[in-house]
Motif scaffolding. Structure first.
Motif, short mmCIF file in Angstrom:
data_model
loop_
_atom_site.label_atom_id
_atom_site.label_comp_id
_atom_site.label_asym_id
_atom_site.label_seq_id
_atom_site.Cartn_x
_atom_site.Cartn_y
_atom_site.Cartn_z
N PHE A 157 2.44 -4.77 -10.33
CA PHE A 157 1.24 -4.55 -11.35
C PHE A 157 0.62 -3.19 -10.01
O PHE A 157 0.79 -3.33 -8.77
N VAL A 158 -0.24 -1.84 -10.87
CA VAL A 158 -0.49 -0.80 -9.75
C VAL A 158 -1.91 -0.99 -9.79
O VAL A 158 -2.39 -1.24 -11.07
N GLN A 159 -2.52 -0.86 -9.43
CA GLN A 159 -4.11 -0.83 -8.54
C GLN A 159 -3.94 0.77 -8.13
O GLN A 159 -4.23 0.92 -6.87
N GLN A 160 -4.25 2.04 -8.90
CA GLN A 160 -5.17 3.15 -8.47
C GLN A 160 -6.09 2.39 -7.81
O GLN A 160 -7.04 1.72 -8.00
N PHE A 161 -6.83 3.57 -6.76
CA PHE A 161 -7.86 4.17 -6.08
C PHE A 161 -8.75 5.70 -6.59
O PHE A 161 -8.34 6.01 -6.22
N PRO A 162 -9.46 4.91 -7.66
CA PRO A 162 -9.96 6.51 -8.41
C PRO A 162 -11.41 6.82 -7.54
O PRO A 162 -12.64 7.21 -8.07
N VAL A 194 10.38 9.72 -2.07
CA VAL A 194 11.16 8.18 -2.07
C VAL A 194 10.68 7.51 -2.95
O VAL A 194 11.58 7.14 -3.84
N SER A 195 9.74 7.68 -3.81
CA SER A 195 9.60 7.11 -4.86
C SER A 195 10.79 7.43 -6.28
O SER A 195 11.32 6.32 -7.01
N ARG A 196 11.70 8.58 -5.80
CA ARG A 196 12.58 9.14 -7.19
C ARG A 196 13.91 8.21 -6.77
O ARG A 196 14.67 7.98 -7.69
N TYR A 197 14.57 7.90 -5.77
CA TYR A 197 15.11 7.08 -5.77
C TYR A 197 15.21 5.17 -5.02
O TYR A 197 15.82 4.89 -4.68
N LEU A 198 13.56 4.51 -5.77
CA LEU A 198 14.18 3.13 -5.23
C LEU A 198 14.98 3.07 -6.42
O LEU A 198 15.06 2.94 -7.66
N VAL A 199 15.46 1.41 -5.08
CA VAL A 199 15.92 1.02 -6.00
C VAL A 199 15.42 -0.42 -6.29
O VAL A 199 15.16 -0.96 -6.28
N PRO A 200 15.97 -0.77 -8.06
CA PRO A 200 15.08 -1.72 -8.68
C PRO A 200 14.94 -3.01 -8.00
O PRO A 200 16.38 -3.24 -7.31
N LYS A 201 14.29 -4.15 -7.64
CA LYS A 201 14.07 -5.32 -6.79
C LYS A 201 12.95 -5.64 -8.61
O LYS A 201 12.35 -5.95 -8.10
N THR A 202 13.70 -7.66 -8.64
CA THR A 202 12.30 -7.85 -9.47
C THR A 202 11.30 -8.01 -8.19
O THR A 202 12.39 -9.85 -7.56
N THR A 203 10.50 -8.42 -8.88
CA THR A 203 9.55 -9.49 -7.24
C THR A 203 8.36 -10.25 -8.76
O THR A 203 8.28 -9.44 -9.72
N HIS A 204 7.66 -11.01 -7.97
CA HIS A 204 6.45 -11.74 -8.99
C HIS A 204 5.00 -11.98 -8.11
O HIS A 204 4.92 -12.25 -6.61
N GLY A 205 4.42 -11.44 -9.43
CA GLY A 205 3.09 -11.61 -8.02
C GLY A 205 2.87 -10.76 -7.26
O GLY A 205 1.78 -10.21 -6.38
N SER A 206 3.38 -9.16 -7.79
CA SER A 206 3.20 -8.55 -6.10
C SER A 206 2.15 -7.28 -7.08
O SER A 206 2.23 -6.99 -8.39
N THR A 207 1.76 -6.50 -6.09
CA THR A 207 0.50 -5.11 -6.41
C THR A 207 1.22 -4.05 -5.49
O THR A 207 1.07 -4.09 -4.39
N ILE A 208 0.63 -2.69 -6.14
CA ILE A 208 1.14 -1.96 -6.07
C ILE A 208 -0.26 -0.83 -5.68
O ILE A 208 -1.25 -1.11 -6.59
N VAL A 209 -0.50 -1.59 -4.65
CA VAL A 209 -1.69 -0.58 -4.41
C VAL A 209 -2.35 1.16 -3.34
O VAL A 209 -1.67 1.22 -2.97
N GLN A 210 -2.42 2.08 -4.15
CA GLN A 210 -2.60 3.46 -3.89
C GLN A 210 -4.05 3.18 -2.51
O GLN A 210 -5.25 2.47 -2.50
N ILE A 211 -3.44 4.09 -1.29
CA ILE A 211 -4.82 4.12 -0.35
C ILE A 211 -5.57 5.12 0.02
O ILE A 211 -6.39 4.92 0.79
N GLY A 229 0.49 -1.15 0.11
CA GLY A 229 -0.37 0.20 0.23
C GLY A 229 0.53 1.40 0.22
O GLY A 229 1.57 1.45 0.89
N ILE A 230 0.68 2.06 -0.90
CA ILE A 230 1.48 3.58 -0.44
C ILE A 230 0.25 4.99 -1.10
O ILE A 230 -0.92 4.32 -1.01
N SER A 231 0.81 5.95 0.51
CA SER A 231 0.10 6.49 0.39
C SER A 231 0.77 7.94 -0.66
O SER A 231 1.80 8.05 0.17
N TRP A 232 0.46 8.22 -1.07
CA TRP A 232 1.10 9.42 -2.01
C TRP A 232 0.68 10.56 -0.87
O TRP A 232 0.12 10.70 0.30
N GLY A 233 1.69 11.94 -1.46
CA GLY A 233 2.11 12.11 -0.58
C GLY A 233 3.62 13.22 -0.62
O GLY A 233 4.94 12.71 -1.44
N SER A 234 4.34 14.37 -0.52
CA SER A 234 5.78 15.44 -0.26
C SER A 234 6.39 13.53 0.31
O SER A 234 7.70 14.07 -0.69
#
Length: 320
Positions: free
Chosen positions: A172-177, A127-144, A117-122
């Motif tokens: 996989f990225v899931q937005q919360f509209p 943090v998102s600009r400096y992420l170190v790549p790491k390959t995963t499988h079956g993971s989901t990023i969800v906007q909370i 779960g990712i909470s947007w904010g300043s």
């Protein structure tokens, strides 16, 4: 760099890292062994650090940051990572330095088949600009928390943060509209019964890891919820009367961590704090002494399991 050249680059970086960090060879010696230049070896070692092939940790019983981490853990019962930042550093640079450290620390927490779960904010944006790549499988990023307001849909701002996390971890990225704040609590209740929205809410209930910052009304680097047109004067008056010290995912709380009876929260597009607390690991990233009161409230509410912060705010939350 072409896709074909990437594996070769990684192999060279791994070999250089082994020789330098595990065998104590000098860069000149490594250059001779790899039949390349000293500057190329330096670039390979930097590539190994930037891509997460090498994880450098410093431990010292004389380290003030380490001592501060231990004090925070003893007082609040959380795992604390204190980032050394000089007092004269500007608030913007302070945030960037904490964000860089947080991005690297996060790598060790992220695994395959996770719901993150990712909470947007300043702060999380930094943090998102400096992420170190790491390959995963079956993971989901969800906007909370929802991002729309009367000025904008919030899609561009929130989706850019989510995209960076998704690309870094191959997830996989899931937005919360939904809106950041509804006009009427009844509208929120009705929308949250819709199957399309319930699908995202179900992901919230299954989060393994949550990443968030704390919002503070008076911070020099304004929290996005306070600077982005999300609150009108009546909302601000209500928050002042309720003695609000901050928010997580657009859900507001007081200094003692209480939040359920704050009126604005009934209209908030973020999950209630109990939902966040059900996630096994909850990583809070904070930069700047001005966020001390907000951070104390978040700690009082039991929201945080892992805390990444700079020395100034760490020292502030330990003060009586």
């Amino acid at each position: 760099m072409s896709d074909a050249a990437q594996p070769m680059r990684t192999q060279q970086a791994l070999r250089a890292a082994h020789l330098y960090y595990l065998q104590d060879l000098t860069m000149d010696a490594i250059a001779d062994e790899l039949a390349t230049s000293r500057s190329s070896v330096s670039r390979l070692l930097k590539y190994a650090r930037d891509t997460g092939l090498v994880d450098i940790q410093i431990r010292s019983p004389l380290d003030q940051a380490a001592a501060l981490s231990r004090s925070i853990r003893s007082r609040f019962g959380v795992h604390a990572h204190v980032v050394p930042v000089p007092d004269h550093t500007s608030d913007v640079d302070r945030l960037e330095r904490v964000a860089l450290s947080a991005a690297r620390i996060l790598t060790q927490y992220v695994e395959s088949n996770m719901v993150i779960g990712i909470s947007w904010g300043s702060t999380v944006s930094a943090v998102s600009r400096y992420l170190v790549p790491k390959t995963t499988h079956g993971s989901t990023i969800v906007q909370i928390n929802g991002a729309a307001n009367t000025r904008t849909t919030g899609i561009v701002y929130a989706s850019e943060i989510l995209r960076r996390f998704g690309e870094a971890y191959g997830a996989f990225v899931q937005q919360f509209p939904v809106p950041a704040f509804f006009d009427d609590p009844a509208t929120k209740e009705a929308l949250f019964r819709e199957r399309s929205i319930r699908r995202v809410l179900d992901l919230h209930e299954r989060m393994d890891l949550v990443v968030f910052g704390v919002g503070a009304p008076q911070a020099p680097v304004p929290s996005h919820v306070y600077s982005g047109g999300y609150l009108d004067p009546a909302d601000r008056d209500e928050l002042t009367k309720a003695q609000v010290v901050g928010d997580v995912s657009t859900v507001f709380y007081r200094a003692d961590g209480s939040w359920r009876d704050i009126g604005v929260n009934a209209r908030a597009g973020g999950p209630d704090l109990d939902t966040i607390k059900r996630a096994p690991r909850r990583v809070c990233v904070v930069a700047g002494r001005s966020k001390a009161a907000s951070l104390r409230g978040a700690l009082a509410s039991g929201l945080v399991t892992d805390l990444i912060l700079d020395e100034s705010v760490g020292q502030a939350i330990l003060q009586p």
